[in-house]
Design an enzyme around this catalytic site. Structure first.
Site, mmCIF file in Angstrom:
data_model
loop_
_atom_site.group_PDB
_atom_site.id
_atom_site.type_symbol
_atom_site.label_atom_id
_atom_site.label_comp_id
_atom_site.label_asym_id
_atom_site.label_seq_id
_atom_site.Cartn_x
_atom_site.Cartn_y
_atom_site.Cartn_z
ATOM 1 N N LYS A 32 0.855 -1.191 0.000
ATOM 2 C CA LYS A 32 0.000 0.000 0.000
ATOM 3 C C LYS A 32 0.889 1.239 0.000
ATOM 4 O O LYS A 32 1.790 1.373 0.828
ATOM 5 C CB LYS A 32 -0.931 0.023 1.212
ATOM 6 N N GLN B 168 -14.801 7.067 9.375
ATOM 7 C CA GLN B 168 -14.546 5.767 9.990
ATOM 8 C C GLN B 168 -15.677 5.334 10.911
ATOM 9 O O GLN B 168 -15.868 4.138 11.155
ATOM 10 C CB GLN B 168 -13.229 5.790 10.755
ATOM 11 N N SER C 58 -5.605 -0.033 18.172
ATOM 12 C CA SER C 58 -5.484 -0.410 16.766
ATOM 13 C C SER C 58 -4.700 0.653 16.002
ATOM 14 O O SER C 58 -5.140 1.798 15.891
ATOM 15 C CB SER C 58 -6.884 -0.560 16.157
ATOM 16 N N ASP D 219 -20.230 13.836 18.848
ATOM 17 C CA ASP D 219 -19.310 14.652 18.062
ATOM 18 C C ASP D 219 -19.748 16.105 18.220
ATOM 19 O O ASP D 219 -20.948 16.378 18.178
ATOM 20 C CB ASP D 219 -19.353 14.235 16.581
ATOM 21 N N GLY E 80 -8.481 6.206 16.844
ATOM 22 C CA GLY E 80 -8.053 7.502 16.339
ATOM 23 C C GLY E 80 -6.562 7.775 16.366
ATOM 24 O O GLY E 80 -6.032 8.480 15.508
ATOM 25 N N ALA E 81 -5.856 7.241 17.353
ATOM 26 C CA ALA E 81 -4.423 7.557 17.480
ATOM 27 C C ALA E 81 -3.614 6.819 16.419
ATOM 28 O O ALA E 81 -3.502 5.602 16.453
ATOM 29 C CB ALA E 81 -3.927 7.196 18.876
ATOM 30 N N ARG F 244 -10.649 -2.376 6.271
ATOM 31 C CA ARG F 244 -9.826 -3.262 7.105
ATOM 32 C C ARG F 244 -9.691 -2.731 8.519
ATOM 33 O O ARG F 244 -9.527 -3.480 9.470
ATOM 34 C CB ARG F 244 -8.480 -3.534 6.451
#
Length: 330
Positions: free
Chosen positions: A71, A143, A296, A164, A223-224, A115
């Site tokens: 990628k 996301q 993740s 949000d 997010g990180a 993914r």
């Protein structure tokens, strides 16, 4: 023999989440067993354009198939305003490991979203309570949609709470799913007291504390993705059973990177990697487990596993555009 060109619509259609989740789970297992090759992500910094390129190659072998690919992805924050282009543009090259023939070139941006959602679903399946029916989401960006779609593949989600500060984004999300779920806007704490919580924000100051989650909430910290980013408070992380995707990436740029770098968290505070849960060498959730966190960061083997699903399904459906990039028979 032709190469298959697949655009974002093709990837969206053929990256069927149930199959991508299975492929990503197999990739995590292969990673734990040592059946992968995944060199560190390499960077080309372009300060003159306020951007960078990143290359993510990988090979993996499962008990049923093997796959290889690369990628090529960027981050150019000025793109939307200056060039009417996305900040992130990804291209995936999917190759035959035996011959190195380029089987497909496909959109990597949609592939990444799929993914990433699939990885959260795998972790959720091992770490969330079995009867989980509510999902909270902090951050209503692109996301957030994939998180809901993927997680609802592994748990019977009925209630969704999204938080949000951008009310328009929240309303778009609610409008998209109100016919399928009991979905509403809510506070961070309301989202966090769901059975499952996914955080998908770019913040560098934690916004979710221990008091904002339930006693047995499972958290997917998504997010990180760079050094300094940090969505969950230190006391939440200290109280949780932490599972990561890769030690090097997570301690450098994942959710745990800040407290780990400061010595607030150590290796003793990390329960294990997700691959260890997949192969059964470490337990996921048990009766005694309280809050759990999956950190993740995204691995190249996930992209390759997802690309295989897209390619095989597209071929089965005679989709995409075939072209002769390489002359064969020489």
């Amino acid at each position: 023999m032709n190469t298959l060109l697949l655009d974002s619509n093709d990837v969206d259609e053929f990256a069927r989440l149930s199959e991508v989740i299975d492929a990503v789970e197999r990739a995590f297992g292969a990673f734990e067993r040592g059946d992968t090759q995944m060199p560190a992500k390499s960077y080309i910094d372009l300060p003159q354009y306020n951007g960078d390129f990143r290359s993510m190659p990988a090979y993996l072998e499962t008990d049923e198939w093997d796959a290889a690919g690369l990628k090529w992805v960027n981050v150019h924050p000025d793109n939307p305003e200056d060039h009417d282009l996305p900040t992130v543009l990804g291209t995936m090259i999917y190759s035959d490991p035996e011959t190195a023939f380029p089987l497909a070139i496909m959109d990597g941006t949609t592939l990444t979203m799929k993914r990433t959602g699939a990885a959260a679903a795998v972790a959720t399946d091992y770490l969330a309570v079995d009867d989980a029916s509510s999902l909270g989401i902090v951050g209503a960006g692109v996301q957030s949609y994939t998180q809901l779609e993927a997680i609802s593949e592994v748990r019977s989600i009925e209630e969704v709470v999204v938080s949000d500060p951008d009310e328009e984004r929240v309303q778009r999300f609610v409008d998209s799913y109100e016919d399928r779920f009991d979905v509403r806007a809510g506070s961070i704490s309301e989202a966090g007291h769901c059975d499952i919580l996914s955080t998908v924000t770019p913040v560098e100051e934690p916004i979710v504390g221990l008091e904002d989650v339930g006693e047995r909430t499972h958290v997917n910290a998504i997010g990180a993705d760079a050094e300094g980013k940090h969505e969950l408070s230190d006391d939440l992380l200290q109280a949780a059973r932490i599972v990561i995707d890769d030690h090097e990436q997570c301690t450098h740029s994942g959710e745990i990177n800040v407290p780990y770098g400061e010595g607030v968290l150590t290796d003793a505070d990390i329960h294990g990697e997700i691959g260890e849960l997949v192969v059964g060498s470490k337990a996921g959730r048990t009766e005694e487990t309280g809050v759990t966190v999956f950190d993740s960061t995204g691995l190249a083997i996930q992209d390759v596993a997802a690309a295989r699903v897209v390619y095989e399904t597209a071929r089965e459906n005679d989709a995409g555009y075939d072209f002769g990039m390489i002359e064969t028979g020489q």
